[in-house]
Design a protein around this motif. Sequence first.
Motif, short mmCIF file in Angstrom:
data_model
loop_
_atom_site.label_atom_id
_atom_site.label_comp_id
_atom_site.label_asym_id
_atom_site.label_seq_id
_atom_site.Cartn_x
_atom_site.Cartn_y
_atom_site.Cartn_z
N ASP A 28 0.83 -1.20 0.00
CA ASP A 28 0.00 0.00 0.00
C ASP A 28 0.87 1.25 0.00
N PHE A 29 1.92 1.26 0.83
CA PHE A 29 2.82 2.43 0.90
C PHE A 29 3.47 2.68 -0.47
N VAL A 30 3.99 1.63 -1.07
CA VAL A 30 4.72 1.76 -2.33
C VAL A 30 3.78 2.19 -3.46
N VAL A 31 2.63 1.55 -3.56
CA VAL A 31 1.68 1.89 -4.63
C VAL A 31 1.18 3.32 -4.46
N HIS A 32 0.84 3.70 -3.24
CA HIS A 32 0.33 5.06 -3.03
C HIS A 32 1.41 6.10 -3.34
N GLY A 37 3.10 10.43 -6.09
CA GLY A 37 4.39 11.12 -6.19
C GLY A 37 4.92 11.55 -4.83
N ASP A 38 4.27 11.12 -3.76
CA ASP A 38 4.68 11.50 -2.40
C ASP A 38 5.64 10.45 -1.84
N PHE A 39 6.92 10.72 -2.02
CA PHE A 39 7.97 9.84 -1.50
C PHE A 39 8.61 10.44 -0.25
N PHE A 40 7.84 11.24 0.49
CA PHE A 40 8.32 11.89 1.70
C PHE A 40 8.95 10.84 2.61
N PRO A 41 10.10 11.14 3.22
CA PRO A 41 10.81 10.11 3.99
C PRO A 41 10.06 9.58 5.20
N HIS A 42 9.09 10.32 5.73
CA HIS A 42 8.28 9.82 6.84
C HIS A 42 7.52 8.55 6.44
N HIS A 43 7.27 8.41 5.14
CA HIS A 43 6.52 7.26 4.63
C HIS A 43 7.42 6.18 4.03
N MET A 44 8.56 6.59 3.45
CA MET A 44 9.32 5.68 2.60
C MET A 44 10.72 5.33 3.09
N ASP A 45 11.24 6.03 4.07
CA ASP A 45 12.63 5.84 4.51
C ASP A 45 12.65 5.36 5.96
N GLU A 46 12.85 4.06 6.14
CA GLU A 46 12.81 3.45 7.47
C GLU A 46 13.85 4.07 8.41
#
Length: 152
Positions: A28-32, A37-46
Amino acid sequence: MTTVIQYFEDYVVGAERRTHGRTITETDFVVHAGHSGDFFPHHMDEEFAKATPFGRRIAHGTMVLTIGVGLTAGVINPVAFTYGYDRMRFIKPVFIGDTIHTVLTIAEKTPDPKRPGQGRVVERGAVINQRGETVLAFDHLLMVEMRDDGGA
């Protein structure tokens, strides 16, 4: 999906509808992120997220809204359409592995002064996690046909 014809007069303030649950996944995170276009690090960078107050990645608020509203789409009313969303608030974070469901409560209904034969219905939405915590709140505005031009 179920089709239910519900005219303005049929809506009852206080009536409630609950959806089934949906578990949030890494996919869900990756598809969204890809769609929005929201690759903000709060969502994508562990690693980045470990240093935030949440200690891990949080779901995109727009993803939680999309999934929460999507869960409600099992009932189609051909005499109503979405007019918009108001008062949206991201109250608590959602994490991978959380299971959410949505509760809709009819909060108000008023005849539309600009559209004879139409009324506005407000569904108050709450997206709730597996711990019973509200993570997102919103008002869903509907335009709904009246059976007759008279009423509430």
